[in-house]
Design a protein around this motif. Structure first.
Motif, PDB file in Angstrom:
ATOM      1  N   ARG A 238     -18.573 -18.371  26.137  1.00 28.10           N
ATOM      2  CA  ARG A 238     -19.783 -18.287  25.298  1.00 28.10           C
ATOM      3  C   ARG A 238     -19.471 -18.905  23.931  1.00 28.10           C
ATOM      4  O   ARG A 238     -19.235 -18.199  22.945  1.00 28.10           O
ATOM      5  CB  ARG A 238     -20.219 -16.833  25.161  1.00 28.10           C
ATOM      6  CG  ARG A 238     -20.651 -16.204  26.471  1.00 28.10           C
ATOM      7  CD  ARG A 238     -20.879 -14.707  26.305  1.00 28.10           C
ATOM      8  NE  ARG A 238     -21.948 -14.428  25.364  1.00 28.10           N
ATOM      9  CZ  ARG A 238     -22.216 -13.217  24.865  1.00 28.10           C
ATOM     10  NH1 ARG A 238     -21.456 -12.176  25.222  1.00 28.10           N
ATOM     11  NH2 ARG A 238     -23.195 -13.032  24.011  1.00 28.10           N
ATOM     12  N   PRO A 239     -19.445 -20.231  23.848  1.00 31.10           N
ATOM     13  CA  PRO A 239     -19.056 -20.887  22.596  1.00 31.10           C
ATOM     14  C   PRO A 239     -19.999 -20.600  21.442  1.00 31.10           C
ATOM     15  O   PRO A 239     -19.627 -20.765  20.277  1.00 31.10           O
ATOM     16  CB  PRO A 239     -19.067 -22.378  22.963  1.00 31.10           C
ATOM     17  CG  PRO A 239     -19.971 -22.480  24.140  1.00 31.10           C
ATOM     18  CD  PRO A 239     -19.791 -21.212  24.902  1.00 31.10           C
ATOM     19  N   GLU A 240     -21.228 -20.162  21.748  1.00 25.03           N
ATOM     20  CA  GLU A 240     -22.182 -19.875  20.670  1.00 25.03           C
ATOM     21  C   GLU A 240     -21.754 -18.690  19.807  1.00 25.03           C
ATOM     22  O   GLU A 240     -22.304 -18.471  18.713  1.00 25.03           O
ATOM     23  CB  GLU A 240     -23.570 -19.606  21.260  1.00 25.03           C
ATOM     24  CG  GLU A 240     -23.729 -18.292  22.020  1.00 25.03           C
ATOM     25  CD  GLU A 240     -23.255 -18.362  23.473  1.00 25.03           C
ATOM     26  OE1 GLU A 240     -23.435 -17.358  24.199  1.00 25.03           O
ATOM     27  OE2 GLU A 240     -22.713 -19.416  23.870  1.00 25.03           O
ATOM     28  N   LEU A 241     -20.751 -17.928  20.260  1.00 22.78           N
ATOM     29  CA  LEU A 241     -20.312 -16.760  19.502  1.00 22.78           C
ATOM     30  C   LEU A 241     -19.505 -17.132  18.261  1.00 22.78           C
ATOM     31  O   LEU A 241     -19.349 -16.306  17.360  1.00 22.78           O
ATOM     32  CB  LEU A 241     -19.467 -15.841  20.394  1.00 22.78           C
ATOM     33  CG  LEU A 241     -20.218 -15.101  21.511  1.00 22.78           C
ATOM     34  CD1 LEU A 241     -19.237 -14.276  22.337  1.00 22.78           C
ATOM     35  CD2 LEU A 241     -21.322 -14.222  20.927  1.00 22.78           C
ATOM     36  N   VAL A 242     -18.974 -18.345  18.207  1.00 24.67           N
ATOM     37  CA  VAL A 242     -18.095 -18.739  17.102  1.00 24.67           C
ATOM     38  C   VAL A 242     -18.517 -20.111  16.582  1.00 24.67           C
ATOM     39  O   VAL A 242     -18.718 -21.044  17.358  1.00 24.67           O
ATOM     40  CB  VAL A 242     -16.617 -18.787  17.544  1.00 24.67           C
ATOM     41  CG1 VAL A 242     -15.714 -19.282  16.411  1.00 24.67           C
ATOM     42  CG2 VAL A 242     -16.156 -17.416  18.009  1.00 24.67           C
ATOM     43  N   ARG A 243     -18.629 -20.229  15.262  1.00 22.12           N
ATOM     44  CA  ARG A 243     -19.029 -21.494  14.651  1.00 22.12           C
ATOM     45  C   ARG A 243     -17.844 -22.330  14.174  1.00 22.12           C
ATOM     46  O   ARG A 243     -17.938 -23.536  14.098  1.00 22.12           O
ATOM     47  CB  ARG A 243     -19.950 -21.212  13.453  1.00 22.12           C
ATOM     48  CG  ARG A 243     -21.290 -20.593  13.807  1.00 22.12           C
ATOM     49  CD  ARG A 243     -22.084 -20.298  12.542  1.00 22.12           C
ATOM     50  NE  ARG A 243     -23.427 -19.812  12.832  1.00 22.12           N
ATOM     51  CZ  ARG A 243     -24.296 -19.427  11.891  1.00 22.12           C
ATOM     52  NH1 ARG A 243     -23.942 -19.496  10.603  1.00 22.12           N
ATOM     53  NH2 ARG A 243     -25.503 -19.003  12.227  1.00 22.12           N
ATOM     54  N   GLY A 244     -16.771 -21.676  13.787  1.00 18.35           N
ATOM     55  CA  GLY A 244     -15.644 -22.407  13.216  1.00 18.35           C
ATOM     56  C   GLY A 244     -14.311 -21.846  13.651  1.00 18.35           C
ATOM     57  O   GLY A 244     -13.987 -21.825  14.837  1.00 18.35           O
ATOM     58  N   VAL A 245     -13.509 -21.365  12.681  1.00 21.02           N
ATOM     59  CA  VAL A 245     -12.185 -20.822  12.936  1.00 21.02           C
ATOM     60  C   VAL A 245     -12.149 -19.391  12.421  1.00 21.02           C
ATOM     61  O   VAL A 245     -12.524 -19.140  11.266  1.00 21.02           O
ATOM     62  CB  VAL A 245     -11.081 -21.655  12.247  1.00 21.02           C
ATOM     63  CG1 VAL A 245      -9.701 -21.066  12.531  1.00 21.02           C
ATOM     64  CG2 VAL A 245     -11.152 -23.107  12.702  1.00 21.02           C
ATOM     65  N   VAL A 246     -11.714 -18.459  13.254  1.00 16.36           N
ATOM     66  CA  VAL A 246     -11.644 -17.043  12.885  1.00 16.36           C
ATOM     67  C   VAL A 246     -10.264 -16.524  13.234  1.00 16.36           C
ATOM     68  O   VAL A 246      -9.809 -16.671  14.375  1.00 16.36           O
ATOM     69  CB  VAL A 246     -12.719 -16.211  13.620  1.00 16.36           C
ATOM     70  CG1 VAL A 246     -12.635 -14.751  13.176  1.00 16.36           C
ATOM     71  CG2 VAL A 246     -14.109 -16.772  13.371  1.00 16.36           C
TER      72      VAL A 246
END
Length: 456
Positions: A238-246
């Motif tokens: 589910r790539p929509e869960l993350v926008r960048g780097v966490v």
């Protein structure tokens, strides 16, 4: 007295990874006309920046202010972003969140914020509501945002450096394993596996996993052993869960690799999101992972065993976990019995065994939910492993900063922090080039021309 014609090149670089190519790039810019040869063991050097983490342009916030890594990353991150833009390499600067998921982590988070400001980085402290403004899927007690962290196509960077180096007249030879180094008063001579001999005024040892071996070939005791470490990355479906780097707040005993089961979540330039590196469950005492064919190699590496047993490298989630990276022998087998080197020379990311999250999936998902509460085990896709080089001291303590040592006619790069390889590449290349040119000029050589302002 030896003449120009007695040398095959002025500078010989062993290793065509990011450090070796960046050094060659810096040399051809600082002293145009300098004859540079790069010998790379793999057929394609693009695999050196292994795994999704290889494309990160880190800010250096985790590293001590006095370290070379922090100094190079503070300046080099922006330079690498400009390099990508200039060469049409896919990249994005989405920033990074470092998130405290528990109140006990808040003092360490505040200390990181202060360290970032000391580095001159743009650091913003965030509360829970502000975290959601940047990463709606992430939850935490607090966070800091470093806006300069980016992601790029690492293979594209290596290809562009190789093109620039070749256009400047340098020679890049792949599939050229160095088997012998002969150092003389006039310079060095290196022999490759096919019998070719290359004579140079100065040698740069940027051989990565083989850097300690090359140092010994040259007659120098490196003082460290370089061991391969396997990292595992899991795709997030589910790539929509993350926008960048966490990233979570690092563990205090192991500030760079962390003791968490999940060390970070990264959205790559192609839109895919990977979790990792992640740990793997292991019963009882963690030990180096070794297939039957590589057992003897692992057992004869005392530093590997001491590193594997260091308690700060392991998560504490109810199970004994191999802490985010497992020491592995240099020659390990993949699923069909071939060694990784034979299966995909130069590509440790592709060479890593493809495995499902399997029995560890529930544990990884549970740890990840501290950052991303909506993640389930079904959201975790296939996992792959990547191999990186880690220098360790004799007592098993990992080297955390660049380790660059000089000897007559030689500059050895014995450790490059993997997390900062891209961000530091251009300034560290200039630093090595500066040392090389100083050695060559100290021996009476004058570069054909010097373009001021590049080699600083």
């Amino acid at each position: 007295m030896r003449t120009h014609a007695d040398y095959d090149c002025d500078v010989l670089v062993i290793g065509g990874g990011i450090v070796g190519l960046a050094t060659a790039y810096a040399l051809t810019r600082a002293a145009p006309g300098t004859r540079v040869t790069v010998l790379e063991e793999a057929r394609d050097p693009a695999g050196h920046l292994a795994g999704p983490g290889g494309g990160l342009i880190h800010s250096g916030v985790h590293h001590r202010r006095s370290s070379l890594t922090a100094r190079f990353a503070a300046r080099g991150g922006g330079e690498m972003t400009e390099f990508c833009a200039r060469h049409g390499i896919a990249h994005t600067v989405a920033g990074k969140l470092i998130v405290a998921t528990d109140r006990s982590e808040l003092p360490r988070l505040h200390a990181l914020a202060q360290r970032g400001r000391e580095h001159g980085l743009p650091v913003r402290e965030l509360g829970p509501a502000q975290i959601s403004e940047y990463e709606p899927g992430v939850r935490g007690q607090a966070a800091i945002r470093v806006s300069t962290t980016g992601v790029c196509d690492a293979a594209g960077v290596l290809s562009a450096l190789a093109r620039e180096v070749a256009a400047a007249g340098a020679v890049v030879r792949c599939a050229a394993r160095v088997t012998a180094v002969d150092r003389r008063p006039w310079g060095v001579a290196a022999r490759t596996a096919d019998g070719t001999v290359v004579r140079a005024r100065v040698l740069v040892n940027a051989a990565g996993l083989g850097s300690d071996r090359v140092a010994r070939l040259a007659g120098d005791e490196p003082g460290v052993r370089v061991v391969p470490v396997r990292d595992t990355y899991v795709e997030l479906r589910r790539p929509e869960l993350v926008r960048g780097v966490v990233h979570p707040v690092p563990h205090p005993g192991h500030p760079f690799l962390g003791a968490q089961l999940v060390r970070g979540v990264v959205r790559s330039v192609d839109g895919t999101v990977h979790v990792g590196p992640v740990g793997a469950t292991a019963p009882g005492r963690p030990v180096p992972s070794a297939p039957p064919g590589g057992l003897l190699s692992a057992l004869t590496r005392p530093a590997s065993w001491r590193t594997a047993r260091r308690p700060e490298g392991y998560a504490r989630d109810g199970a004994r976990l191999v802490g985010a990276g497992a020491v592995v022998p240099a020659e390990r087998t993949d699923v069909i019995g071939r060694t990784a080197r034979d299966a995909h020379p130069g590509h440790p990311w592709q060479a890593g065994r493809a495995v499902r999250a399997g029995s560890t999936g529930a544990v990884v998902a549970a740890s990840l939910r501290r950052l991303l509460p909506d993640v389930t085990e079904e959201d975790l896709g296939p996992a792959r492993t990547a191999v990186r080089a880690q220098a360790v001291h004799g007592d098993g303590t990992p080297v955390e900063d660049f380790l660059i040592r000089e000897a007559p006619h030689t500059v050895h790069v014995l450790h490059t922090p993997a997390d900062a390889a891209l961000a530091t590449a251009l300034p560290v290349g200039r630093e090595i080039a500066r040392r090389v040119l100083a050695q060559a000029q100290g021996a009476g050589w004058s570069p054909p021309a010097v373009e001021s302002g590049h080699c600083v």
